[in-house]
Design an enzyme around this catalytic site. Structure first.
Site, PDB file in Angstrom:
ATOM      1  N   ASP A   9      45.739  43.524  40.436  1.00  0.00           N
ATOM      2  CA  ASP A   9      46.452  43.267  41.697  1.00  0.00           C
ATOM      3  C   ASP A   9      46.198  44.370  42.731  1.00  0.00           C
ATOM      4  O   ASP A   9      45.870  45.506  42.382  1.00  0.00           O
ATOM      5  CB  ASP A   9      47.975  43.245  41.451  1.00  0.00           C
ATOM      6  CG  ASP A   9      48.432  41.978  40.739  1.00  0.00           C
ATOM      7  OD1 ASP A   9      47.577  41.235  40.224  1.00  0.00           O
ATOM      8  OD2 ASP A   9      49.658  41.752  40.684  1.00  0.00           O
ATOM      9  N   ASP A  10      46.413  44.015  43.968  1.00  0.00           N
ATOM     10  CA  ASP A  10      46.532  44.944  45.111  1.00  0.00           C
ATOM     11  C   ASP A  10      45.217  45.496  45.640  1.00  0.00           C
ATOM     12  O   ASP A  10      45.213  46.248  46.610  1.00  0.00           O
ATOM     13  CB  ASP A  10      47.481  46.125  44.807  1.00  0.00           C
ATOM     14  CG  ASP A  10      48.915  45.676  44.547  1.00  0.00           C
ATOM     15  OD1 ASP A  10      49.189  44.473  44.666  1.00  0.00           O
ATOM     16  OD2 ASP A  10      49.753  46.537  44.211  1.00  0.00           O
ATOM     17  N   HIS A  56      46.955  37.387  46.663  1.00  0.00           N
ATOM     18  CA  HIS A  56      48.166  38.141  46.353  1.00  0.00           C
ATOM     19  C   HIS A  56      48.999  38.202  47.638  1.00  0.00           C
ATOM     20  O   HIS A  56      49.993  37.513  47.748  1.00  0.00           O
ATOM     21  CB  HIS A  56      47.809  39.518  45.811  1.00  0.00           C
ATOM     22  CG  HIS A  56      48.950  40.231  45.153  1.00  0.00           C
ATOM     23  ND1 HIS A  56      49.912  39.599  44.431  1.00  0.00           N
ATOM     24  CD2 HIS A  56      49.273  41.549  45.109  1.00  0.00           C
ATOM     25  CE1 HIS A  56      50.786  40.481  43.967  1.00  0.00           C
ATOM     26  NE2 HIS A  56      50.431  41.671  44.382  1.00  0.00           N
ATOM     27  N   HIS A  60      51.612  42.494  51.730  1.00  0.00           N
ATOM     28  CA  HIS A  60      52.360  43.005  50.575  1.00  0.00           C
ATOM     29  C   HIS A  60      53.662  43.670  51.001  1.00  0.00           C
ATOM     30  O   HIS A  60      54.181  44.565  50.331  1.00  0.00           O
ATOM     31  CB  HIS A  60      51.513  43.971  49.747  1.00  0.00           C
ATOM     32  CG  HIS A  60      51.858  43.986  48.291  1.00  0.00           C
ATOM     33  ND1 HIS A  60      53.004  44.564  47.803  1.00  0.00           N
ATOM     34  CD2 HIS A  60      51.223  43.468  47.212  1.00  0.00           C
ATOM     35  CE1 HIS A  60      53.033  44.409  46.488  1.00  0.00           C
ATOM     36  NE2 HIS A  60      51.974  43.745  46.104  1.00  0.00           N
ATOM     37  N   HIS A 165      46.353  47.243  38.041  1.00  0.00           N
ATOM     38  CA  HIS A 165      46.086  47.430  39.470  1.00  0.00           C
ATOM     39  C   HIS A 165      44.763  48.186  39.624  1.00  0.00           C
ATOM     40  O   HIS A 165      44.655  49.322  39.127  1.00  0.00           O
ATOM     41  CB  HIS A 165      47.234  48.203  40.121  1.00  0.00           C
ATOM     42  CG  HIS A 165      48.546  47.473  40.068  1.00  0.00           C
ATOM     43  ND1 HIS A 165      49.337  47.471  38.944  1.00  0.00           N
ATOM     44  CD2 HIS A 165      49.175  46.694  40.983  1.00  0.00           C
ATOM     45  CE1 HIS A 165      50.419  46.730  39.189  1.00  0.00           C
ATOM     46  NE2 HIS A 165      50.348  46.248  40.409  1.00  0.00           N
TER      47      HIS A 165
END
Ligand code: ZN
Length: 205
Positions: A9-10, A56, A60, A165
């Site tokens: 993720d991210d 995603h 964020h 991540h």
């Protein structure tokens, strides 16, 4: 068959090319839940090397995206378009920031996750959470800790969706240990697709 779905993720971030090299070395496919970062060009590498790319979030930012359904989808579609611009792929896989079970959204908008999990599904999208947390955003601060958390989590499961991540160097450094252990112990690594078994947390808000 025992399957491990590695998910990141991210990113993309500075460590993403290094991660892609490790995955390539073992011919392991993974899934990247991406954001709008300073390294969008790596999204093309992710796709070209046969991994799954998924939405995603553009920002964020919990306060923004969980303010309302409209706000969420504005962010979501902007990110989906951004990915398509760079890769030619329009992803229908997604992961909610904080996961479907996140409690942060409760302070922003009561009931939003219950609504969003239904809406995305009705729109033909598929969201994935995880059932193994590397804890690379929590207590783990070294590659060995990340690898041990993942191995302990995966050990007694036939089907694991692992949360990591790729914006964290020490987490990327754990991947080779995880892959070696997995291959030695009879696991297959796969990228998530629309047909993968569900891994969805129950909304808490
Ligand atoms: Zn995230």
């Amino acid at each position: 068959e025992k399957v491990i779905y590695l998910t990141f993720d991210d990113g993309p971030g500075v460590y993403t090319p290094k991660l892609l090299d490790v995955l390539g070395k073992y011919n392991v496919k993974a899934t990247f839940f991406v954001c709008k970062t300073a390294y969008p060009q790596y999204m093309k590498n992710i796709v070209d090397e046969g991994h799954s790319i998924a939405v995603h979030s553009l920002t964020h930012d919990y306060e923004t995206i969980y303010a309302s359904e409209e706000a969420f989808f504005e962010d979501f579609y902007a990110m989906q378009n951004f990915i398509e611009e760079y890769t030619g792929v329009k992803p229908t896989l997604m992961r909610f920031p904080g996961g479907a079970s996140n409690m942060v959204s409760k302070k922003v908008c009561e009931g939003i996750m219950t609504k969003l999990t239904q809406s995305v599904t009705e729109l033909g999208l598929r969201y994935f959470d995880w059932n193994v947390d590397s804890n690379d955003a929590g207590g783990a601060t070294t590659a060995t800790e990340v690898a041990m958390n993942v191995i302990n989590g995966v050990k007694n499961r036939k089907f694991s969706v692992v949360l990591q991540h790729d914006i964290k160097g020490f987490s990327v450094d754990a991947v080779e240990m995880i892959i070696k252990w997995g291959l030695e112990n009879g696991y297959t690594f796969k990228a998530l697709t629309m047909d993968s078994p569900a891994c969805q947390h129950k909304p808490n808000n």
